[in-house]
Motif scaffolding. Structure first.
Motif, PDB file in Angstrom:
ATOM      1  N   VAL A   1     -84.173 -81.777 -26.402  1.00 41.50           N
ATOM      2  CA  VAL A   1     -83.127 -82.814 -27.003  1.00 41.50           C
ATOM      3  C   VAL A   1     -82.671 -82.268 -28.100  1.00 41.50           C
ATOM      4  CG1 VAL A   1     -83.459 -84.890 -28.245  1.00 41.50           C
ATOM      5  CG2 VAL A   1     -84.425 -84.812 -25.904  1.00 41.50           C
ATOM      6  N   LYS A   2     -83.161 -81.439 -28.816  1.00 39.03           N
ATOM      7  CA  LYS A   2     -82.847 -80.862 -30.210  1.00 39.03           C
ATOM      8  C   LYS A   2     -81.712 -79.868 -29.788  1.00 39.03           C
ATOM      9  CE  LYS A   2     -84.419 -78.899 -34.504  1.00 39.03           C
ATOM     10  NZ  LYS A   2     -85.308 -78.033 -35.270  1.00 39.03           N
ATOM     11  N   ASP A   3     -81.923 -79.218 -28.900  1.00 41.50           N
ATOM     12  CA  ASP A   3     -81.062 -78.035 -28.375  1.00 41.50           C
ATOM     13  C   ASP A   3     -79.595 -78.619 -27.925  1.00 41.50           C
ATOM     14  OD1 ASP A   3     -80.595 -75.071 -27.566  1.00 41.50           O
ATOM     15  OD2 ASP A   3     -80.582 -76.335 -25.658  1.00 41.50           O
ATOM     16  N   ILE A   4     -79.640 -79.727 -27.205  1.00 46.33           N
ATOM     17  CA  ILE A   4     -78.427 -80.055 -26.701  1.00 46.33           C
ATOM     18  C   ILE A   4     -77.534 -80.984 -27.810  1.00 46.33           C
ATOM     19  CG2 ILE A   4     -79.260 -80.159 -24.258  1.00 46.33           C
ATOM     20  CD1 ILE A   4     -79.828 -83.395 -24.618  1.00 46.33           C
ATOM     21  N   GLY A   5     -78.148 -81.128 -28.900  1.00 44.77           N
ATOM     22  CA  GLY A   5     -77.464 -81.743 -29.974  1.00 44.77           C
ATOM     23  C   GLY A   5     -77.734 -83.026 -30.287  1.00 44.77           C
ATOM     24  N   LEU A   6     -78.962 -83.777 -29.798  1.00 45.18           N
ATOM     25  CA  LEU A   6     -79.199 -85.054 -30.065  1.00 45.18           C
ATOM     26  C   LEU A   6     -80.302 -84.971 -31.064  1.00 45.18           C
ATOM     27  CD1 LEU A   6     -79.243 -86.840 -26.322  1.00 45.18           C
ATOM     28  CD2 LEU A   6     -77.414 -86.677 -28.411  1.00 45.18           C
ATOM     29  N   TRP A   7     -80.190 -85.209 -32.347  1.00 48.98           N
ATOM     30  CA  TRP A   7     -81.070 -84.782 -33.305  1.00 48.98           C
ATOM     31  C   TRP A   7     -80.748 -85.867 -34.439  1.00 48.98           C
ATOM     32  CZ3 TRP A   7     -85.606 -83.298 -32.110  1.00 48.98           C
ATOM     33  CH2 TRP A   7     -86.476 -82.922 -33.173  1.00 48.98           C
ATOM     34  N   GLY A   8     -80.238 -87.057 -34.434  1.00 50.47           N
ATOM     35  CA  GLY A   8     -80.144 -88.084 -35.522  1.00 50.47           C
ATOM     36  C   GLY A   8     -81.320 -88.436 -36.137  1.00 50.47           C
ATOM     37  N   GLU A   9     -81.156 -89.199 -37.199  1.00 48.38           N
ATOM     38  CA  GLU A   9     -82.006 -89.679 -38.167  1.00 48.38           C
ATOM     39  C   GLU A   9     -82.936 -90.408 -37.433  1.00 48.38           C
ATOM     40  OE1 GLU A   9     -82.883 -91.661 -42.401  1.00 48.38           O
ATOM     41  OE2 GLU A   9     -80.906 -91.112 -41.847  1.00 48.38           O
ATOM     42  N   ARG A  10     -82.648 -91.433 -36.626  1.00 47.27           N
ATOM     43  CA  ARG A  10     -83.348 -92.460 -35.988  1.00 47.27           C
ATOM     44  C   ARG A  10     -84.353 -91.823 -34.902  1.00 47.27           C
ATOM     45  NH1 ARG A  10     -84.545 -97.412 -34.424  1.00 47.27           N
ATOM     46  NH2 ARG A  10     -84.489 -97.983 -32.325  1.00 47.27           N
ATOM     47  N   LEU A  11     -83.753 -90.780 -34.139  1.00 46.80           N
ATOM     48  CA  LEU A  11     -84.469 -89.950 -33.200  1.00 46.80           C
ATOM     49  C   LEU A  11     -85.484 -89.316 -33.760  1.00 46.80           C
ATOM     50  CD1 LEU A  11     -84.773 -89.236 -30.176  1.00 46.80           C
ATOM     51  CD2 LEU A  11     -83.130 -87.335 -30.633  1.00 46.80           C
ATOM     52  N   GLN A  12     -85.011 -88.622 -34.984  1.00 47.27           N
ATOM     53  CA  GLN A  12     -86.212 -87.763 -35.611  1.00 47.27           C
ATOM     54  C   GLN A  12     -87.356 -88.763 -36.013  1.00 47.27           C
ATOM     55  OE1 GLN A  12     -85.029 -84.807 -38.420  1.00 47.27           O
ATOM     56  NE2 GLN A  12     -82.827 -84.738 -37.713  1.00 47.27           N
ATOM     57  N   LYS A  13     -87.192 -89.942 -36.579  1.00 46.42           N
ATOM     58  CA  LYS A  13     -88.193 -91.075 -36.901  1.00 46.42           C
ATOM     59  C   LYS A  13     -89.081 -91.186 -35.710  1.00 46.42           C
ATOM     60  CE  LYS A  13     -86.102 -92.645 -41.126  1.00 46.42           C
ATOM     61  NZ  LYS A  13     -85.368 -93.972 -41.600  1.00 46.42           N
ATOM     62  N   ALA A  14     -88.383 -91.448 -34.601  1.00 49.00           N
ATOM     63  CA  ALA A  14     -89.108 -92.036 -33.400  1.00 49.00           C
ATOM     64  C   ALA A  14     -89.983 -90.685 -33.065  1.00 49.00           C
ATOM     65  CB  ALA A  14     -88.020 -92.204 -32.290  1.00 49.00           C
ATOM     66  N   TYR A  15     -89.712 -89.600 -32.954  1.00 55.04           N
ATOM     67  CA  TYR A  15     -90.634 -88.431 -32.755  1.00 55.04           C
ATOM     68  C   TYR A  15     -91.604 -88.153 -33.569  1.00 55.04           C
ATOM     69  CZ  TYR A  15     -87.566 -86.709 -28.914  1.00 55.04           C
ATOM     70  OH  TYR A  15     -86.915 -86.647 -27.754  1.00 55.04           O
ATOM     71  N   VAL A  16     -91.563 -88.497 -35.080  1.00 57.58           N
ATOM     72  CA  VAL A  16     -92.566 -88.499 -35.977  1.00 57.58           C
ATOM     73  C   VAL A  16     -93.398 -89.458 -35.831  1.00 57.58           C
ATOM     74  CG1 VAL A  16     -92.882 -88.997 -38.218  1.00 57.58           C
ATOM     75  CG2 VAL A  16     -91.110 -87.589 -37.617  1.00 57.58           C
ATOM     76  N   ASP A  17     -92.890 -90.738 -35.030  1.00 61.85           N
ATOM     77  CA  ASP A  17     -93.917 -91.798 -35.031  1.00 61.85           C
ATOM     78  C   ASP A  17     -94.850 -91.679 -33.687  1.00 61.85           C
ATOM     79  OD1 ASP A  17     -94.703 -94.803 -34.693  1.00 61.85           O
ATOM     80  OD2 ASP A  17     -93.622 -94.813 -32.968  1.00 61.85           O
ATOM     81  N   MET A  18     -94.186 -90.657 -32.885  1.00 59.76           N
ATOM     82  CA  MET A  18     -95.020 -90.342 -31.636  1.00 59.76           C
ATOM     83  C   MET A  18     -95.901 -89.162 -31.808  1.00 59.76           C
ATOM     84  SD  MET A  18     -92.043 -90.592 -28.658  1.00 59.76           S
ATOM     85  CE  MET A  18     -90.891 -91.714 -28.637  1.00 59.76           C
ATOM     86  N   GLY A  19     -95.854 -88.445 -33.007  1.00 61.88           N
ATOM     87  CA  GLY A  19     -96.624 -87.539 -33.464  1.00 61.88           C
ATOM     88  C   GLY A  19     -96.188 -85.907 -32.706  1.00 61.88           C
ATOM     89  N   VAL A  20     -94.809 -85.752 -32.524  1.00 64.25           N
ATOM     90  CA  VAL A  20     -94.480 -84.809 -31.546  1.00 64.25           C
ATOM     91  C   VAL A  20     -93.376 -84.156 -32.306  1.00 64.25           C
ATOM     92  CG1 VAL A  20     -95.140 -85.634 -29.383  1.00 64.25           C
ATOM     93  CG2 VAL A  20     -92.877 -86.182 -30.139  1.00 64.25           C
ATOM     94  N   PHE A  21     -92.888 -84.499 -33.774  1.00 68.03           N
ATOM     95  CA  PHE A  21     -91.803 -84.077 -34.170  1.00 68.03           C
ATOM     96  C   PHE A  21     -91.667 -82.541 -34.369  1.00 68.03           C
ATOM     97  CE2 PHE A  21     -89.712 -82.705 -38.103  1.00 68.03           C
ATOM     98  CZ  PHE A  21     -88.167 -82.951 -37.784  1.00 68.03           C
ATOM     99  N   GLU A  22     -92.598 -81.940 -34.733  1.00 67.16           N
ATOM    100  CA  GLU A  22     -92.916 -80.619 -34.825  1.00 67.16           C
ATOM    101  C   GLU A  22     -92.682 -79.665 -33.661  1.00 67.16           C
ATOM    102  OE1 GLU A  22     -97.106 -81.832 -33.602  1.00 67.16           O
ATOM    103  OE2 GLU A  22     -95.589 -82.555 -35.099  1.00 67.16           O
ATOM    104  N   LEU A  23     -92.791 -80.337 -32.519  1.00 67.29           N
ATOM    105  CA  LEU A  23     -92.336 -79.495 -31.290  1.00 67.29           C
ATOM    106  C   LEU A  23     -91.112 -79.327 -30.891  1.00 67.29           C
ATOM    107  CD1 LEU A  23     -94.572 -81.597 -28.599  1.00 67.29           C
ATOM    108  CD2 LEU A  23     -95.145 -79.458 -29.710  1.00 67.29           C
ATOM    109  N   GLY A  24     -90.092 -79.859 -31.831  1.00 70.78           N
ATOM    110  CA  GLY A  24     -88.689 -79.451 -31.630  1.00 70.78           C
ATOM    111  C   GLY A  24     -88.525 -77.926 -32.056  1.00 70.78           C
TER     112      GLY A  24
END
Length: 386
Positions: free
Chosen positions: A301-324
């Motif tokens: 998702v990060k590679d294709i250019g979808l990395w907005g603030e709301r998406l990043q917050k969702a991944y933080v909530d899921m505990g997977v943000f660092e996998l980016g």
């Protein structure tokens, strides 16, 4: 025997009809294309394989322990229900879990086949149509091998999970041509790859290991295809259009996270739904599994250019943000190499067995001749040899 005879609960409808929207697009440019995508298309042609021949279907599988699943990986482990279960009950639980997992793989592969066919129809570029045509065949093969494994080796199937069906429906109903890429190539395929990989790397059972390794070899190309096509296209979109796609990803990721719990299995064992949810949420193994499942999605998702603030917050909530920051290319290369390594090991062992069999036959023939059991035959043999 009909598949319906193997379902734990019959599907709600024999044929699921999803209303289609959008356009079929034709391209009249036949002599141009992106080199990277055409190279991937060539690889897709070169790497086609026959599931009936490449996989050793003669391998035995214990339907009550098809994957070698450890006790700790089962959600009921350590609960009051587990203490009451006999070894036979635990075997039934393993069978149901394996059936549920591979049934979702099977249904997902049919969905991938339909989405790949939709991409052939709707994508505007001919090079992408070419590659999607090879992927459609790949997905048909995957559905074939998963279906055969479930029918012949486990003898039980589960209907499609509601969350997986919901994401498939949203993907197919959207009229924008890039959405089957985003929903299937990035989300569903990405999650499936991680699930396949975890089982492939932990099972000690040779047949499911073969199936998963060979399917993952194909899927590595599919995810690469989605990344190429979407990265090029999303550079052209407005901020508003990108936000729309990020919202789709957020909703899809929450759906997929909730999909993996396998509550249907526990409910089939008489566990009330609320209690089943509590057990799955308390499972340490499930928490680890859930995090690993996003190891392919987040960097893509990060590679294709979808990395907005709301998406990043969702991944933080899921505990997977660092996998980016995961190295997706390395993971895909390893998937391909593992399949090739498995082939080399298998076919080297088969060749060694054939050589040993020939040597044994020669030795047996030589032994019978020197033993003198049939003097006339020995004489005839000696005369012929002279």
């Amino acid at each position: 025997m009909s598949t319906y005879d193997h379902y734990t609960n019959p599907p709600q409808e024999p044929v699921w009809s999803v209303p289609a929207a959008g356009h079929a697009r034709f391209s009249w440019e036949y002599d141009d294309g992106r080199d990277r995508l055409l190279a991937l298309y060539q690889k897709g042609k070169d790497k086609q394989w026959d599931g009936a021949k490449r996989i050793d279907w003669d391998l035995e599988v214990d339907p009550y322990d098809p994957l070698g699943t450890p006790d700790e990986a089962l959600s009921l482990y350590g609960t009051r229900h587990w203490a009451k279960m006999t070894e036979k009950d635990k075997g039934k639980l393993r069978r149901h879990y394996a059936s549920w997992q591979f049934s979702q793989f099977l249904h997902g592969e049919q969905g991938a086949m339909v989405c790949a066919a939709r991409i052939v129809e709707s994508v505007p570029d001919l090079d992408a149509k070419f590659y999607s045509a090879t992927q459609t065949m790949d997905e048909a093969r995957h559905a074939e091998v998963y279906g055969r494994f479930l029918h012949e080796k486990i003898g039980m199937l589960y209907p499609i999970n509601d969350n997986l069906q919901g994401l498939l429906g949203d993907t197919l109903r959207d009229s924008r041509w890039d959405m089957p890429y985003l929903g299937m190539q990035v989300l569903i395929e990405g999650l499936a790859l991680a699930a396949f990989g975890m089982i492939r790397d932990t099972t000690d059972k040779p047949l499911p290991k073969q199936i998963l390794a060979y399917v993952m070899q194909d899927e590595a190309r599919h995810v690469a295809f989605g990344r190429m096509a979407l990265r090029d296209y999303y550079r052209q979109l407005t901020d508003a259009e990108l936000r729309e796609r990020e919202e789709f990803v957020i909703e899809g990721c929450y759906l997929m996270r909730d999909r993996i719990r396998g509550l249907e299995v526990l409910e089939d064992f008489g566990i009330p739904a609320k209690e089943a949810e509590e057990y799955t949420e308390q499972s340490e193994f499930l928490h680890l599994f859930r995090k690993l499942l996003f190891s392919r999605i987040v960097p893509c998702v990060k590679d294709i250019g979808l990395w907005g603030e709301r998406l990043q917050k969702a991944y933080v909530d899921m505990g997977v943000f660092e996998l980016g920051d995961s190295n997706l290319d390395l993971l895909m290369t390893q998937d391909e190499e593992l399949a090739e390594h498995l082939d080399r090991e298998r076919f080297a062992a088969e060749e060694a067995a054939r050589v040993a069999e020939v040597a044994e036959a020669i030795a047996a023939g030589s032994g019978s001749g020197s033993g003198g059991a049939d003097p006339a035959a020995d004489g005839a043999s000696t005369g012929a040899g002279a």
